[in-house]
Design a protein around this motif. Sequence first.
Motif, PDB file in Angstrom:
ATOM      1  N   GLY A 112      -6.853  21.939  -7.354  1.00 25.75           N
ATOM      2  CA  GLY A 112      -6.771  21.086  -8.535  1.00 25.75           C
ATOM      3  C   GLY A 112      -7.300  19.673  -8.335  1.00 25.75           C
ATOM      4  N   THR A 113      -7.094  18.887  -9.381  1.00 33.18           N
ATOM      5  CA  THR A 113      -7.419  17.459  -9.340  1.00 33.18           C
ATOM      6  C   THR A 113      -6.108  16.682  -9.466  1.00 33.18           C
ATOM      7  OG1 THR A 113      -7.738  17.458 -11.725  1.00 33.18           O
ATOM      8  CG2 THR A 113      -9.714  17.734 -10.373  1.00 33.18           C
ATOM      9  N   SER A 114      -6.151  15.419  -9.087  1.00 32.51           N
ATOM     10  CA  SER A 114      -4.921  14.622  -9.114  1.00 32.51           C
ATOM     11  C   SER A 114      -5.268  13.143  -9.049  1.00 32.51           C
ATOM     12  CB  SER A 114      -4.043  14.995  -7.909  1.00 32.51           C
ATOM     13  OG  SER A 114      -4.743  14.746  -6.700  1.00 32.51           O
ATOM     14  N   GLY A 115      -4.268  12.311  -9.248  1.00 31.66           N
ATOM     15  CA  GLY A 115      -4.420  10.875  -9.013  1.00 31.66           C
ATOM     16  C   GLY A 115      -3.853  10.592  -7.625  1.00 31.66           C
ATOM     17  N   GLY A 116      -4.556   9.791  -6.821  1.00 27.82           N
ATOM     18  CA  GLY A 116      -4.083   9.524  -5.455  1.00 27.82           C
ATOM     19  C   GLY A 116      -3.159   8.318  -5.401  1.00 27.82           C
ATOM     20  N   LEU A 117      -2.340   8.275  -4.364  1.00 30.18           N
ATOM     21  CA  LEU A 117      -1.465   7.101  -4.150  1.00 30.18           C
ATOM     22  C   LEU A 117      -1.798   6.504  -2.796  1.00 30.18           C
ATOM     23  CD1 LEU A 117       2.230   7.670  -5.247  1.00 30.18           C
ATOM     24  CD2 LEU A 117       0.424   6.334  -6.338  1.00 30.18           C
ATOM     25  N   GLY A 118      -2.540   5.398  -2.805  1.00 28.02           N
ATOM     26  CA  GLY A 118      -2.864   4.713  -1.558  1.00 28.02           C
ATOM     27  C   GLY A 118      -3.862   5.467  -0.701  1.00 28.02           C
TER      28      GLY A 118
END
Length: 299
Positions: free
Chosen positions: A117-123
């Motif tokens: 999938g796709t996602s938003g990254g954190l740091g």
Amino acid sequence: MTSDFLYHLAVNIPDTKNPTDIKNQFGHIKVVCLGGKDARMRELAKYIHENVYNGKSGSKYEKDIFEDGHRYAGFIVGSVLCVSHGVGSSTMSVVLHELIKLVRYAKCVDPLFIRIGTSGGLGVKPGTVVVSRKGYNGLLCSEYEIAILGERVSRPAYFDERLRKDLLDAATSPDGGEENAFSVIEGNTMGTDCFYEGQGRLDGASCMKANGEPYTKADKLNFLKRCHDECGIRNIEMEAPMFAALTLHCGIRAADVCVTLLNRLEGDQVNSTKAQLKDFEERPFRLVARFIKRHILSS
Ligand code: R2B
Ligand code: URA
């Protein structure tokens, strides 16, 4: 059940005790890959045909086998079934229930389910691929809560450890070097029911806290830093807790492999170019294809 109809896939099983057609069509499946979009799953099937089977899968991998259901798309390439799941847990859970029944009727042996999938990254740098350890919900609990028969049912939401390790192993070459020009890391994954307020975005139609006041950029960053520091969350998407919990509950080994499209500590809008998106979306394909070659087809 003596007969079953997998309604959203339009798959009919008139005799569940003797499902000859289903066994013939799906009994050899070893890996079920799931991803949000129909077109991406068609591309994945092509990618696997070319890169895992060197163009010799012998499969009609362009044919959508679930087209009569008009909900999800499915493509068979060799021993891999690629299926789209739409956006969010409720949409994905429908196809997941039906696929779990399908692999059981077909008597597939220890089939693996992998979400790509796709996602938003954190740091983390955009383009990083995260292989999830645990799913967290938007309340920062590693569980999937669902209402069943008017009661709250909470289930643990962690992914299979051996599968995760094998996927991480596929990121490095046999001599210990990196196989990719991008990072593959393990981390926890928050899955929310809302892309906007649920992920603390400031670009939704509403950005409102529980007390009815608007939240600010500082509120958002506080929350995202808590996710990162207290829970080890490295990416945010919309399916991880449900996917981990339902597969674990049904005894299916599963993994979540998502590329990060942006660093949420730096912004909210997904505005990658078409070319960048293509490159990023192909990264989990590359890892999973190498995993299939190294750990599934070689054994
Ligand atoms: C990632 O991307 C989709 C939302 O844009 C959703 O399915 C997810 O988990
Ligand atoms: N998918 C999500 O759910 N969130 C993002 O930020 C990007 C993709």
